[in-house]
Structures are given as structure tokens and as C-alpha cells.
Design an enzyme around this catalytic site. Structure first.
Site, PDB file in Angstrom:
ATOM      1  N   GLY A 193      -7.729   1.821  40.188  1.00  0.00           N
ATOM      2  CA  GLY A 193      -8.584   0.401  40.663  1.00  0.00           C
ATOM      3  C   GLY A 193      -9.926   1.006  40.717  1.00  0.00           C
ATOM      4  O   GLY A 193     -10.023   2.096  40.711  1.00  0.00           O
ATOM      5  N   GLN A 221     -18.077   0.365  44.113  1.00  0.00           N
ATOM      6  CA  GLN A 221     -18.241   1.598  43.428  1.00  0.00           C
ATOM      7  C   GLN A 221     -18.960   1.523  42.159  1.00  0.00           C
ATOM      8  O   GLN A 221     -19.162   2.892  41.570  1.00  0.00           O
ATOM      9  CB  GLN A 221     -16.728   2.190  43.258  1.00  0.00           C
ATOM     10  CG  GLN A 221     -15.726   2.631  44.261  1.00  0.00           C
ATOM     11  CD  GLN A 221     -14.513   2.727  43.640  1.00  0.00           C
ATOM     12  OE1 GLN A 221     -13.565   2.136  43.389  1.00  0.00           O
ATOM     13  NE2 GLN A 221     -14.182   4.336  43.736  1.00  0.00           N
ATOM     14  N   CYS A 230      -9.691   9.496  44.783  1.00  0.00           N
ATOM     15  CA  CYS A 230     -10.597   8.274  44.619  1.00  0.00           C
ATOM     16  C   CYS A 230     -11.735   8.547  43.457  1.00  0.00           C
ATOM     17  O   CYS A 230     -12.282   9.768  43.633  1.00  0.00           O
ATOM     18  CB  CYS A 230     -11.307   7.899  45.887  1.00  0.00           C
ATOM     19  SG  CYS A 230     -12.478   6.500  45.750  1.00  0.00           S
ATOM     20  N   LEU A 231     -11.966   7.533  42.802  1.00  0.00           N
ATOM     21  CA  LEU A 231     -13.069   8.153  41.715  1.00  0.00           C
ATOM     22  C   LEU A 231     -14.585   8.341  42.098  1.00  0.00           C
ATOM     23  O   LEU A 231     -15.161   8.904  41.561  1.00  0.00           O
ATOM     24  CB  LEU A 231     -13.157   6.877  40.613  1.00  0.00           C
ATOM     25  CG  LEU A 231     -12.035   6.634  39.764  1.00  0.00           C
ATOM     26  CD1 LEU A 231     -12.252   5.392  38.944  1.00  0.00           C
ATOM     27  CD2 LEU A 231     -11.786   7.890  38.983  1.00  0.00           C
ATOM     28  N   HIS A 271      -6.045   0.569  49.536  1.00  0.00           N
ATOM     29  CA  HIS A 271      -7.335   1.699  49.221  1.00  0.00           C
ATOM     30  C   HIS A 271      -8.310   0.733  48.652  1.00  0.00           C
ATOM     31  O   HIS A 271      -9.562   0.947  48.999  1.00  0.00           O
ATOM     32  CB  HIS A 271      -6.773   2.640  48.202  1.00  0.00           C
ATOM     33  CG  HIS A 271      -7.698   3.525  47.678  1.00  0.00           C
ATOM     34  ND1 HIS A 271      -7.709   4.980  47.829  1.00  0.00           N
ATOM     35  CD2 HIS A 271      -9.007   3.555  46.975  1.00  0.00           C
ATOM     36  CE1 HIS A 271      -8.853   5.385  47.186  1.00  0.00           C
ATOM     37  NE2 HIS A 271      -9.480   4.581  46.896  1.00  0.00           N
ATOM     38  N   GLU A 272      -8.117  -0.157  47.751  1.00  0.00           N
ATOM     39  CA  GLU A 272      -9.125  -0.816  47.118  1.00  0.00           C
ATOM     40  C   GLU A 272     -10.038  -1.688  48.038  1.00  0.00           C
ATOM     41  O   GLU A 272     -10.979  -1.937  48.048  1.00  0.00           O
ATOM     42  CB  GLU A 272      -8.682  -1.493  45.834  1.00  0.00           C
ATOM     43  CG  GLU A 272      -8.279  -0.755  44.666  1.00  0.00           C
ATOM     44  CD  GLU A 272      -9.063   0.176  44.237  1.00  0.00           C
ATOM     45  OE1 GLU A 272     -10.317   0.310  44.160  1.00  0.00           O
ATOM     46  OE2 GLU A 272      -8.464   1.658  43.968  1.00  0.00           O
ATOM     47  N   HIS A 307     -12.459  -0.207  50.318  1.00  0.00           N
ATOM     48  CA  HIS A 307     -13.648  -0.014  49.481  1.00  0.00           C
ATOM     49  C   HIS A 307     -14.680  -1.089  50.098  1.00  0.00           C
ATOM     50  O   HIS A 307     -15.868  -1.040  50.223  1.00  0.00           O
ATOM     51  CB  HIS A 307     -13.543   0.149  48.241  1.00  0.00           C
ATOM     52  CG  HIS A 307     -13.218   1.420  47.546  1.00  0.00           C
ATOM     53  ND1 HIS A 307     -14.089   2.726  47.867  1.00  0.00           N
ATOM     54  CD2 HIS A 307     -12.274   1.929  46.862  1.00  0.00           C
ATOM     55  CE1 HIS A 307     -13.841   3.689  47.358  1.00  0.00           C
ATOM     56  NE2 HIS A 307     -12.512   3.214  46.680  1.00  0.00           N
TER      57      HIS A 307
HETATM   58 ZN    ZN Z   1     -11.518   4.580  45.716  1.00  0.00          ZN
END
Ligand code: ZN
Length: 197
Positions: A54, A59, A107-108, A149-150, A153
Site C-alpha cells: 500500500g 508518503q 513500511c516503505l 496501516h495505510e 499514514h
Molecule cells: Zn507504511
């Protein structure tokens, strides 16, 4: 009409203030605008390029309430169940049950780190899709974790904020070596329980 090529966006890394911003909601007019539609296309490309499950707009340095989610034979997360491409605008999550699952998240925006976070396993998700149509669905099992999680953000929250026991923090390499087998067993058990519901 000329075809715009999708652009890979740079992914913000932990420590950058944009990741701590509360993203703002989008109006219907803004959502249908070309810059926002382009942003959504770019987010999908960027997520796929980075093998993310995701990606949230914050981000990629855009403080608006959009996230994209997709799990399809993902090499970063080979054990996550399949999730078709989903675009969420102005999402809200309601927890439906007290049951929690201890998930190893990554996480990215948090390079080479995973840690255990407790997430609800049954949620109701309300949002709009990229065309402004309402989304209202109940999500159960491992996929509920990904959505939480998304959506975090978009509130400026990273998974590391929710890691209750810092001793669970691990690099991806050490996760593979020491934690993956036990985690996959729990993940599969959860998946099986909710598979036909
Ligand atoms: Zn993340």
C-alpha cells in the site's frame, strides 16, 4: 488527448515532517481534477515499483487523504492474502470487534525495519473511490491490518509509533531468519478463519 506517462514519485522516509502531518480531506471537485487523478496513477505505479502492499499520499509528499492498496504475489509480503487494487479517498475505519492480531509490519517509509503491532481483525471501512463513488465494506482477517496501516499514514501515524514492545523490532533479513516461520503460521491461521466469511 495526449497520454500522460506515469511518474514514479520519491518516497518520504521516517524523519521527514510530511509523514507526521494530518492529511486533509479532498472535495469531490478536487478528486476529479487532473492533478489528483495523475497523483493516484503515480501512487499506483510507485507502490508497484517499490513492491509495497500500500502507499499513502503523505508518503509521496502530498498531504491529502488518498491511499492505494494492492497485494498480488508481492515479493516483500509473500504471505499476505491477495487484495485487488483499491483506491481510498477520505477513508475512515470503525473497529467492529475487540479481537486483535499481532502483526509484523513494515513500511516503505521506514527502511529495513519490521516490528510487532496489534491491529483489529474486523473493521468497517468507509471511503470514496477515485471516481467519487462511496465505498462501504467490512474487512476481516489479515487484510484489515493493511488497511489500518495505510489509513494511519493519513493521520501522521507510522507503525513504529504502535510497536508496544521495541524488542520485537527486526531488520527484514533477521525477520526472515528468526521470526517469519512462526508469524506465517499465525497469519495463515487467521486467514483460514476468515477466508469464507
Ligand atoms: Zn507504511
Amino acid at each position: 488527448m495526449c497520454q500522460r506517462t506515469h511518474v514514479l514519485r520519491k518516497i518520504a522516509q521516517i524523519g521527514h515532517p510530511i509523514l507526521r502531518e494530518q492529511a486533509r480531506a479532498l472535495s469531490e471537485d478536487e478528486l476529479s481534477s487532473q492533478p489528483i487523478q495523475n497523483l493516484i496513477d503515480d501512487m499506483i505505479e510507485t507502490m508497484r515499483d517499490a513492491n509495497g502492499a500500500g502507499l499513502a499520499a503523505t508518503q509521496v509528499y502530498e498531504s491529502v487523504q488518498i491511499c492505494v492498496i494492492e497485494v498480488d504475489n508481492n515479493p516483500r509480503y509473500p504471505d499476505k492474502p491477495h487484495l485487488p487494487l483499491t483506491i481510498l479517498v477520505n477513508p475512515t475505519i470503525e473497529v467492529l470487534d475487540d479481537e486483535m492480531f499481532e502483526s509484523y509490519e513494515g513500511c516503505l517509509s521506514v527502511p529495513d525495519l519490521r516490528g510487532v503491532v496489534a491491529r483489529s481483525v474486523q473493521i468497517r471501512l468507509r471511503a470514496f473511490d477515485r471516481h467519487g463513488s462511496e465505498v462501504d465494506s467490512v474487512i476481516r482477517g489479515p487484510s484489515a491490518v493493511t488497511f489500518q496501516h495505510e489509513c494511519d499514514h493519513l493521520k501522521g501515524v507510522l507503525f513504529v509509533d504502535r510497536v508496544l514492545d521495541p524488542t520485537t523490532l527486526t531488520t527484514w533479513n533477521e525477520f526472515e531468519r528468526h521470526h517469519r516461520a512462526a508469524f506465517v503460521e499465525r497469519l495463515n491461521a487467521l486467514n483460514t478463519r476468515f477466508a469464507d466469511r
